[in-house]
Write a protein that holds these residues in place. Sequence first.
Motif, PDB file in Angstrom:
ATOM      1  N   ASN A   1       0.753  -1.365   0.055  1.00 53.78           N
ATOM      2  CA  ASN A   1       0.054  -0.024   0.070  1.00 53.78           C
ATOM      3  C   ASN A   1       0.742   1.208   0.103  1.00 53.78           C
ATOM      4  OD1 ASN A   1      -2.552  -1.557  -0.011  1.00 53.78           O
ATOM      5  ND2 ASN A   1      -2.074  -1.698   2.219  1.00 53.78           N
ATOM      6  N   ASP A   2       0.277   2.560  -0.771  1.00 50.06           N
ATOM      7  CA  ASP A   2       1.132   3.625  -0.751  1.00 50.06           C
ATOM      8  C   ASP A   2       0.239   4.606   0.275  1.00 50.06           C
ATOM      9  OD1 ASP A   2       2.615   5.514  -1.651  1.00 50.06           O
ATOM     10  OD2 ASP A   2       1.611   5.859  -3.356  1.00 50.06           O
ATOM     11  N   ASN A   3       1.238   5.186   0.939  1.00 51.59           N
ATOM     12  CA  ASN A   3       0.501   6.144   2.047  1.00 51.59           C
ATOM     13  C   ASN A   3       1.194   7.385   1.645  1.00 51.59           C
ATOM     14  OD1 ASN A   3      -0.763   4.168   3.987  1.00 51.59           O
ATOM     15  ND2 ASN A   3       1.294   3.157   3.662  1.00 51.59           N
ATOM     16  N   TYR A   4       0.387   8.314   2.194  1.00 51.94           N
ATOM     17  CA  TYR A   4       0.791   9.890   2.030  1.00 51.94           C
ATOM     18  C   TYR A   4       1.631  10.385   3.301  1.00 51.94           C
ATOM     19  CZ  TYR A   4      -2.461  11.067  -1.868  1.00 51.94           C
ATOM     20  OH  TYR A   4      -3.131  11.177  -3.005  1.00 51.94           O
ATOM     21  N   CYS A   5       2.492  11.127   2.695  1.00 50.47           N
ATOM     22  CA  CYS A   5       3.391  12.047   4.074  1.00 50.47           C
ATOM     23  C   CYS A   5       2.562  13.171   4.227  1.00 50.47           C
ATOM     24  CB  CYS A   5       4.664  12.553   3.421  1.00 50.47           C
ATOM     25  SG  CYS A   5       5.577  13.451   4.353  1.00 50.47           S
ATOM     26  N   VAL A   6       2.438  13.443   5.674  1.00 52.93           N
ATOM     27  CA  VAL A   6       1.585  14.370   6.169  1.00 52.93           C
ATOM     28  C   VAL A   6       2.302  15.700   5.705  1.00 52.93           C
ATOM     29  CG1 VAL A   6       1.115  15.873   8.153  1.00 52.93           C
ATOM     30  CG2 VAL A   6       0.799  13.541   8.065  1.00 52.93           C
ATOM     31  N   GLU A   7       3.638  15.887   5.577  1.00 53.08           N
ATOM     32  CA  GLU A   7       4.359  17.249   5.140  1.00 53.08           C
ATOM     33  C   GLU A   7       4.056  17.156   3.733  1.00 53.08           C
ATOM     34  OE1 GLU A   7       6.100  20.573   5.897  1.00 53.08           O
ATOM     35  OE2 GLU A   7       5.934  19.118   7.554  1.00 53.08           O
ATOM     36  N   HIS A   8       4.185  16.438   3.009  1.00 55.89           N
ATOM     37  CA  HIS A   8       4.004  16.646   1.440  1.00 55.89           C
ATOM     38  C   HIS A   8       2.673  16.930   1.143  1.00 55.89           C
ATOM     39  CE1 HIS A   8       8.165  15.082   0.926  1.00 55.89           C
ATOM     40  NE2 HIS A   8       8.186  15.427  -0.256  1.00 55.89           N
ATOM     41  N   TRP A   9       1.569  16.075   1.848  1.00 54.27           N
ATOM     42  CA  TRP A   9       0.132  16.521   1.619  1.00 54.27           C
ATOM     43  C   TRP A   9      -0.021  17.854   1.655  1.00 54.27           C
ATOM     44  CZ3 TRP A   9      -4.077  18.020   4.470  1.00 54.27           C
ATOM     45  CH2 TRP A   9      -5.156  17.743   3.848  1.00 54.27           C
ATOM     46  N   CYS A  10       0.141  18.420   3.024  1.00 49.07           N
ATOM     47  CA  CYS A  10       0.013  19.787   3.254  1.00 49.07           C
ATOM     48  C   CYS A  10       0.641  20.786   2.563  1.00 49.07           C
ATOM     49  CB  CYS A  10       0.713  20.159   4.907  1.00 49.07           C
ATOM     50  SG  CYS A  10      -0.334  19.251   6.176  1.00 49.07           S
ATOM     51  N   ARG A  11       1.932  20.438   1.861  1.00 50.46           N
ATOM     52  CA  ARG A  11       2.495  21.320   0.631  1.00 50.46           C
ATOM     53  C   ARG A  11       1.706  21.515  -0.420  1.00 50.46           C
ATOM     54  NH1 ARG A  11       8.568  19.218   1.402  1.00 50.46           N
ATOM     55  NH2 ARG A  11       9.212  19.670   3.437  1.00 50.46           N
ATOM     56  N   ASN A  12       1.147  20.353  -0.717  1.00 51.61           N
ATOM     57  CA  ASN A  12       0.328  20.084  -1.887  1.00 51.61           C
ATOM     58  C   ASN A  12      -0.908  20.947  -1.782  1.00 51.61           C
ATOM     59  OD1 ASN A  12       2.145  18.443  -3.287  1.00 51.61           O
ATOM     60  ND2 ASN A  12       1.178  16.618  -2.878  1.00 51.61           N
TER      61      ASN A  12
END
Length: 531
Positions: A282-293
Motif C-alpha cells: 500500500n502507498d501512504n501519504y506523507c503529512v508534510e508533502h500532503w500539506c505542501r500540495n
Amino acid sequence: LDVGGRNRCTKPMRELEVDQSAQTTSIRVHCSCNQVVQVSDWSQQRMQMSMRCLDIHFAGLNKFKGLMGIEHQDSSSTFKRNQSKLLSIEEEILMEQVHRNRVEELSLAKNQQSTLYVGEKPRITVKIDGSWSKAGFTSNFGFVVVLSSKTGKALDCIFKSKYCNSCNMQKDSEIVSCANCSANYEGSSGGMEATGVREMFERSQSWPEGGVVFDGVVRDRDSDVMFHIRFAYKDLGLCATCTKLQHTNAKSPEWKSFLKSDEFKQWELDHQKGVVGCLRVNDNYCVEHWCRNLGARLRNHKFPLVNVLVEKKKKDKIEVTEQKNASIRGAGGHRMTGEKCTSLQIQVKKVVKSVTAETISVEAKMKRLNKGIRGVFLHNCMVTPPAHRHKLCPKGKNSFCGWRRQQAGDLSEYDEKKKTHLYGEFYQLLLPIIDEFTSDLMLVKLSKGLHTDDLESLFSSVHSQHSKKKFRGPEILRGAFARGIVQNNSGLSYLRKIVEKNSFKPTLFLTKFIVEEDKKRIVVITHMLVT
C-alpha cells in the motif's frame, strides 16, 4: 623481505626500528643488504583517514601537506590502497549499524499487539527514497534506502553504479569484462531508485536477523516506484483484481482504463483498510508533502470572480455595500494572500498531526480528519451566523477558536472579522479544493500520520560527506554513503569506530567533540518531536 610489492630480498632482517612521537609512529626495517624500508607510517594513514571524512582526497591531501611543509607526499598507488582499506571499514560499520536497526525493528514489531504476520514474518510499513551523486538525470551513481516508519533508522540500503573504471580502461581491448566489476546497473539514471527498491523488497524475507514483509510505504511521490513494488510479494498471495494488474505499468491501456473506473476507488479503500486478504504493497501519504500540495493548490488555483458584501465604517455607522466581481486574491484585507495560504497550511497540518496521533480506528480517523480540515477553512471565512461558522471547531476553553472559548466561559475578547479572515462568499470557491483533499481515498492514505523528514535528514547527512557539485568515483561515494547513514542513525560516534578499526587510539579531544556535537543533535531532534 617483501613489503607492498616494492622491495624483495631473501636476506635476513638486521634491525627493526620504531619511532614514536606525538605526531607520528613509524616502523622501519633494516635489511642485511643495507636497504631501509618504512613498513608503516601511521601519521600518513591517519591523515588520509581524517581527510577522507572531510571529503578531501588525493590532490587536496598533497596540497595540504605542501602548505604545511610536510615533505612526504603520497603516491597514487599508496593512496588507493589505503582508501580501499578505509572503504571496507566504513561498509563494515554500516552493516553493523543496519544489523542493530533490524534487530530493534523486529523487537518493536513483536511487542506491538496490532502487528500482522505472514507466517512468522511481521508486516511493517517503511519509508523509501533514493538520491543521485550529482544533480540532474545524468548521474552514473545513485543510492537507495529503506527506513523504519517507527524509528526512522536504515533497515536496508543499496548503491547503484552504471560505471566501472576497470571496464572503461579495457573497453578498447579484447577483454570482455573485468574480475571485480563495480557496475551493477544498466538503464536510465531515473530508474535507479525503482530498481534498487525492488531488490530490497525481494530480499526482505531473507534477512539473517529474521525476514519481514513490507506491506506499506511512504515516499516523496517523485517517481513511479509503486509500479515496481506494488506486487513484490505476489508469491505470498494476491486478490483477483491484483492478479490481473500485476503485469501493468503507468502506460498500460489496462491500467489507464482501470484508473478511471469506479472500481479503482473501492479497490484502493479495501486494501488500505485491510479488509481483503491481499499482500499488495500500500502507498501512504506523507503529512508534510500532503500539506505542501494543499498550500500549492491554494496559491496556484484560478478562482472565479464573485460578488461580496463589504462593510465600511463611516463615522459611527457601518454601511454594507456589494462589491461586484471581487477577486479572492489581492490586497486590502480579507483576501487569499501568500501569508494566508501558509497560515491555512499550518493550521491544517496541526489538525492532521493531532488526529493521526490518536489510537482509534481508521474509519474514526477519517471522519475526524474530514471534520477538522473543513472546520479550519470554515473558521477562517466570515460565514454568518457565527454558530454555523464555528460548528466544526473543537469545543472547550482550550480550543483554537475564540468563539468556542467564549461559549465555554472564557471572557477574553475575540474579533470575528479580522483582516486575515476571508469574506464568507469565498468559502464556496474553496469547496472544490476542500472536497478534493478530504476525499476518502486521500484521507485513508493520510490516516497513518507518516512523514518523510527522516529521509530528508538522512540524505542531507550523506551529501554533507560529499558535494553534489564535484565529480566523485564510486569508491569515494560508497564511503560517503556509508558514513552518512551511520551518522544519521547514531551520530558522530562512528568517527571513534573508524579510528579504532584503523588500529589508532582515539584522542580525548575527539571523544569530547563527539559528545558535544551529539548533545546538539539530541536537542534539535527533541525540539522537532515537541513541535
